[in-house]
Structure formats: structure tokens, C-alpha cells
Design a protein around this motif. Structure first.
Motif, mmCIF file in Angstrom:
data_model
loop_
_atom_site.group_PDB
_atom_site.id
_atom_site.type_symbol
_atom_site.label_atom_id
_atom_site.label_comp_id
_atom_site.label_asym_id
_atom_site.label_seq_id
_atom_site.Cartn_x
_atom_site.Cartn_y
_atom_site.Cartn_z
ATOM 1 N N VAL A 97 -8.524 5.955 12.207
ATOM 2 C CA VAL A 97 -8.470 4.659 12.880
ATOM 3 C C VAL A 97 -8.577 4.854 14.388
ATOM 4 O O VAL A 97 -8.212 5.907 14.919
ATOM 5 N N THR A 118 -10.465 -8.184 9.521
ATOM 6 C CA THR A 118 -10.857 -7.262 8.469
ATOM 7 C C THR A 118 -9.634 -6.659 7.798
ATOM 8 O O THR A 118 -8.802 -6.022 8.452
ATOM 9 N N TYR A 119 -9.552 -6.864 6.508
ATOM 10 C CA TYR A 119 -8.450 -6.354 5.693
ATOM 11 C C TYR A 119 -8.930 -5.097 4.982
ATOM 12 O O TYR A 119 -9.972 -5.100 4.318
ATOM 13 N N THR A 120 -8.166 -4.000 5.120
ATOM 14 C CA THR A 120 -8.571 -2.740 4.511
ATOM 15 C C THR A 120 -7.413 -2.135 3.734
ATOM 16 O O THR A 120 -6.375 -1.811 4.329
ATOM 17 N N PRO A 121 -7.543 -1.979 2.413
ATOM 18 C CA PRO A 121 -6.489 -1.296 1.647
ATOM 19 C C PRO A 121 -6.410 0.174 2.052
ATOM 20 O O PRO A 121 -7.406 0.781 2.438
ATOM 21 N N VAL A 122 -5.214 0.740 1.913
ATOM 22 C CA VAL A 122 -5.006 2.165 2.170
ATOM 23 C C VAL A 122 -4.431 2.785 0.901
ATOM 24 O O VAL A 122 -3.310 2.466 0.499
ATOM 25 N N TRP A 136 -1.853 -1.677 3.323
ATOM 26 C CA TRP A 136 -3.118 -2.110 3.899
ATOM 27 C C TRP A 136 -2.958 -2.232 5.415
ATOM 28 O O TRP A 136 -1.849 -2.131 5.955
ATOM 29 N N TYR A 137 -4.102 -2.399 6.096
ATOM 30 C CA TYR A 137 -4.042 -2.692 7.525
ATOM 31 C C TYR A 137 -5.060 -3.761 7.873
ATOM 32 O O TYR A 137 -6.050 -3.978 7.159
ATOM 33 N N VAL A 154 -6.563 7.830 6.564
ATOM 34 C CA VAL A 154 -7.658 6.983 7.028
ATOM 35 C C VAL A 154 -7.782 7.126 8.535
ATOM 36 O O VAL A 154 -6.796 6.944 9.266
ATOM 37 N N ARG A 166 -5.135 -11.085 0.897
ATOM 38 C CA ARG A 166 -6.309 -11.769 1.439
ATOM 39 C C ARG A 166 -6.077 -13.275 1.482
ATOM 40 O O ARG A 166 -6.345 -13.947 2.484
ATOM 41 N N ARG A 173 -7.442 -5.283 11.077
ATOM 42 C CA ARG A 173 -8.026 -5.112 12.401
ATOM 43 C C ARG A 173 -8.925 -6.313 12.627
ATOM 44 O O ARG A 173 -9.944 -6.443 11.967
#
Length: 555
Positions: free
Chosen positions: A463, A489-493, A483-484, A461, A549, A486
Motif C-alpha cells: 500500500v 475503492t473497497y479492497t478485501p485483505v 478490508w481497507y 498487501v 460494500r 482508499r
């Protein structure tokens, strides 16, 4: 917990990677020492006043000569320490195993002493090294070394009996020839000795340390034998695969101030998976209540030989109050202490690669070798203590080549780990043509899984690393999701990964430790790249976690 005025211990009492417990009482305290294998701190020690509530009390500093286990294989290092107390001094005996999976364990057995389990511990001295799982027995001023005899010869029995050697208490040199106490057609190891009512009782680990594990007893009127084996096990779960506590074995007995008896033992809490039960937390520490039958044999209180999840330990309470350990103040300007529950591989943490003072409130790791190295890894990790867990950390790093990386890792050993790393990659669609030396490329999060077949990059991903980034992992039984964050905002990896491979029971190689989660950095070229980490959090729960979440209030 308490039950109508009684006291109930809930097993395991020391949860997560805490195998081979050696239990002793000194005054109003009970102490347990456990194996550390290739991890530092060496030989963790926990203490309790009631057998139900345990706290970390320290470790055997200096247990490894030179303070280095560099080159020791995964699941090598310090096996099965044995703690004893002679009324004035604490003794620790243990083996450092340098070969795993071969007939030659290439081990050394050491003895160290201290006035208190918190130390200071004396420099370790080598004693006869017949095999692993040594123990000491103190009687009327005499000191005996018990051990497993190993036979490396092609026609030999690798586990060929239990031995006893009398040692000089001062010089630790043998005072007598070694005695062979007992041999058995099944694997027996981990000898402990108890003298009661004119009988010497050998407490033996039996059947290996997996799902066939158990505790067998034997007794004799003379320390040097001959020994009569009990007709039944003292403890095992091998005949009851549905029990929540499996692998029950490797026991040690203790008498309370009121004359009651208990034992410590190792156990595992397996997860059901399509590939069979797997103990991702490793082997843990449990306690059981003991009684002596009319024939003078030790038996579990209440009958049978299966480990209980809850045990009435009311009679184990001593006069003192349980002391809650103080929590360190890790404010934004306070150096982060790299003490328990942090652990490191094959060496203690050093300011040369784990710096907590240059940027107060942060941990600065200097990258060194890769995650499969047996020599110099820059890794700080903590034990998973439940099957459901969430870990997260904020990292600031500026990698400029693919040989530099830093991130969050779930690790069992060098052939079993999952890692989400901040690193560098070529421009999308391009192969490696030295772009990093021309200032070209991109910063990415790389998700890697490793098993015995090799490593695979599962997801990449892009970034922006102009600001720190928060990395996280959620463990839900046999699955791990990275996940990360920012901002909000939670974003699965990547997809859910198989975390059940991070276990004693995956594959056909000997494995003895447990799953840890932590932070790491690497720089395979210059060992100069650094990454800064802050706000590491690990939360473990018995029940399934709330989603990431829900837990962090992000969308």
C-alpha cells in the motif's frame, strides 16, 4: 420495551463482556457492577430505574493499588466484584487474582467505599483473602465478609467451602473467627446472603462458569449455619443446550420498592460452530423475575429454572425517569475522550502513549510492546455486543521497520487475536538483511491471526501510505473479514478468518473475558513510533450485517 402498558426486559440487558453481575437497589436506582479482569476501567458500573434499560454510570477508580495490573495473566485481575449498600454508603469488595490455572490464585481481597457509585471511591484496603468471589453482608450495624475457601494442597479441594468472617466496620479487621458455612460435593462459589422471614438464604454459583453453570440456594435460621441445601437449582441452563441463553449462573437478588423480587445473573449467547458452541461475546448480564414459594424458598416466577429471554419487569419501575447519557461532541477540533466504552489493558490510558490533544479529532498512539505483552500495550478497544458487527478506523502512520506497526485488532487475549496492521516489509522476495537501515523496503498491510499454536501472517498487501488509509473488519457470526478503503475503492485483505476462536470456549485454557475490537500501535525497539487514528466506528447488530460494500456505499 413495553407490552400493553407493561415493561419487558430483553436479555441480556447488558450485552457483550459484562460477567458476574452484582445487583443492588439504592432509592430509585438499580446498580450493577461487573468483573473487569485485566481490563481498565476497573469494575464498570451500570445503572437503571427499571431493570430493562441500563446505562454506564462509572467505575471504581483506584481499585488496583498503584493503578497497574502489569504482569497479570490473561483472565487474571479483578474477579467478581460485589456491590452493596448499607443505607448511607456504597461498598465494593473484590479479589485481584494474579495467578490463573494453578492451585495458587495468589490473590488479594480489597474493600473500598463511596457515597455514590460514581465515586469518589476510598483507597482500597486489604481484608482476609480466603479466595475469590467475596461479598459483604450488612445487618444491624454488623459487617460480614463472605468468601470462597480455596485449598491449594495437592490433596486439597480447590473450592473447599463458603466462609463468613465478621469485620469491624471502621478498621475492617476481623472481629470473630472465620466460620465455615457450607461445603458441597459440587463446585460452589460466588456467595451472596439474603435475610428474609427469619431465614438466611445463601445464593451460590454452582458448577463452574461454563455450560454447566447454575445457581444453588441454601438456608439457615442462623447466619453461621448450619445450612440446608435446596433440592433443586434456582437457575441453570445446563440441562437445556438448545436454549439461546446458556451458562446461566452467578446470581444476586434484589427487592423492588413495591416488594417484588428479581435477580441478576451472567449468561452467554453461544454461536454454533463445527467445534461446538462458542461464546465470542463472553459472559453477559441478564435479569429474571423471582418469587418465594409456600415453603419460603426463592424460585423463578412462573416455575422452572431456565433463563428467559424476555422478562416482565413492570414491578421493578421506580419513580424516577430513565436518564439518557449525553453523547460527547467529537467534532474535528474536539479532543476524543478516552472514556467508556474505550478499554485498555492492565493500566488506564495515559497521555504518554495515548495522546488526544496534539492533533484534535485524532488519537495518537505511541507504540510500545507487542500484542502478547502482559506489561505495556498501546491498545484502545471496545466490546463487541452482538455476533454481527462492523468496525473501521482511519490511520496515518509511517513505519520504517518491521518492529513498528499500527492497525485494527479483534482481540480476546494474547493467544487469540486477529489484526490488520500498517507496517514495513523487505523488498518482495528478499529476506531480512537490514534493508530498513538503508532506507530500502516497502509499506504493507499485514493480516495476522493468532491462536494457541502461534501467530501466522495470512496476507500481505502493498500500500501507499502517503495518505491516511481506512482499515475495517466485518464480523459475521463465526467469521471475520478484513478490508481497507482508499477513496471509494473497497479492497478485501486475505480470506475469511475463524473468529469463533476468540471465545471463552476455544482451547483448554481458562478464559473469562470477551471479544473486543480496537486500535493499537507497537514499536519494539525505541517505543517512539507514533500512529494517528480518527473516525473509529463500531456498529453491532443482532441480525446479519449488510455487506461492507452496501453499508458504506463503496464499489
Amino acid at each position: 420495551m413495553c407490552d400493553e402498558g407493561g415493561l419487558i426486559a430483553r436479555n441480556p440487558v447488558i450485552r457483550g463482556f459484562a460477567p458476574d453481575p452484582s445487583l443492588v437497589r439504592a432509592g430509585d436506582w438499580y446498580y450493577i457492577a461487573t468483573s473487569s479482569f485485566e481490563w481498565f476501567p476497573t469494575i464498570p458500573i451500570h445503572r437503571s430505574r427499571d431493570l430493562a434499560h441500563w446505562e454506564y454510570a462509572g467505575h471504581v477508580s483506584g481499585a488496583v493499588p498503584g493503578n497497574s495490573l502489569a504482569g497479570v495473566p490473561d483472565s487474571g485481575g479483578i474477579w467478581a466484584p460485589s456491590l452493596s449498600f448499607d443505607g448511607a454508603t456504597f461498598w465494593m469488595v473484590y479479589a485481584i487474582v494474579r495467578s490463573v490455572g494453578t492451585p495458587y490464585f495468589d490473590l488479594d481481597t480489597y474493600v473500598t467505599t463511596a457515597p455514590d457509585p460514581t465515586g469518589p471511591w476510598s483507597p482500597p484496603r486489604r481484608v482476609p483473602s480466603h479466595g475469590f468471589d467475596p461479598a459483604l453482608f450488612h445487618e444491624a450495624g454488623r459487617l460480614w465478609l463472605l468468601n470462597l475457601q480455596t485449598d491449594h494442597r495437592p490433596s486439597g479441594n480447590r473450592f473447599s467451602g463458603i466462609t463468613a468472617t465478621q469485620l469491624d466496620r471502621t478498621s475492617l479487621t476481623p472481629l470473630s473467627p472465620t466460620h465455615l458455612l457450607l461445603q458441597h460435593e459440587r463446585l460452589i462459589e460466588g456467595p451472596k446472603l439474603v435475610h428474609r422471614d427469619g431465614w438466611y438464604h445463601l445464593i451460590l454459583a454452582e458448577g463452574g462458569t461454563g455450560f454447566d453453570h447454575g445457581v444453588l440456594t441454601a438456608r439457615s435460621r442462623a447466619l453461621t449455619g448450619p445450612y440446608e441445601l435446596s433440592a433443586r437449582p434456582l437457575l441453570t441452563s445446563r440441562d437445556a443446550p438448545s436454549l439461546p441463553l446458556q451458562k446461566a449462573g452467578h446470581a444476586e437478588l434484589v427487592e423492588t420498592t413495591s416488594g417484588e423480587w428479581f435477580l441478576s445473573h451472567l449468561t452467554g449467547r453461544p454461536l454454533p460452530t463445527p467445534s461446538g458452541p462458542r461464546c465470542t461475546l463472553g459472559r453477559e448480564t441478564a435479569v429474571q423475575a423471582l418469587e418465594w414459594d409456600t415453603d419460603g424458598w426463592p424460585r423463578l416466577r412462573g416455575g422452572g429454572w431456565h433463563p428467559a429471554e424476555t422478562v416482565d419487569v413492570t414491578g421493578a419501575r421506580t419513580a424516577g425517569e430513565h436518564d439518557a447519557p449525553a453523547s460527547p461532541d467529537n467534532g474535528p477540533h474536539t479532543p476524543v475522550p478516552l472514556t467508556w466504552p474505550w478499554s485498555t489493558l492492565r493500566e488506564p490510558p495515559s497521555p504518554t502513549w495515548a495522546d488526544t490533544t496534539s492533533r484534535p479529532g485524532w488519537i495518537r498512539l505511541r507504540g510500545r510492546q507487542g500484542p502478547e505483552s502482559r506489561w505495556a500495550q498501546s491498545l484502545l478497544a471496545q466490546r463487541l455486543t452482538e455476533h454481527h458487527a462492523v468496525a473501521q478506523v482511519t490511520v496515518e502512520a509511517r513505519p520504517v521497520t518491521f518492529t513498528q506497526a499500527a492497525g485494527l485488532m479483534l482481540r480476546y487475549d494474547g493467544e487469540a487475536y486477529l489484526s490488520l496492521d500498517v507496517t514495513w516489509a523487505e523488498p518482495e522476495g528478499e529476506g531480512q538483511r537490514g534493508q530498513q537501515w538503508r532506507g530500502e523496503g516497502r509499506t504493507v498491510l499485514s493480516l495476522v491471526e493468532r491462536d494457541e499454536t502461534g501467530a501466522r501472517e495470512v496476507a500481505v498487501v502493498d500500500v501507499d501510505l502517503a495518505e491516511p488509509i481506512t482499515l475495517g473488519v466485518s464480523v459475521e457470526g463465526p467469521e471475520a473479514r478484513f478490508w481497507y478503503l482508499r477513496g471509494d475503492t473497497y479492497t478485501p485483505v486475505g480470506p475469511a478468518l475463524d473468529a469463533s476462536r476468540l471465545s471463552d470456549d476455544h482451547g483448554d485454557r481458562l478464559r473469562f473475558t470477551g471479544t473486543l475490537v480496537g486500535i493499537h500501535a507497537r514499536d519494539l525497539v525505541d517505543a517512539a513510533f507514533t500512529a494517528d487514528f480518527r473516525d473509529f466506528r463500531l456498529e453491532c447488530e443482532e441480525l446479519p450485517q449488510r455487506s461492507s460494500r452496501d453499508r458504506y456505499g463503496v464499489s
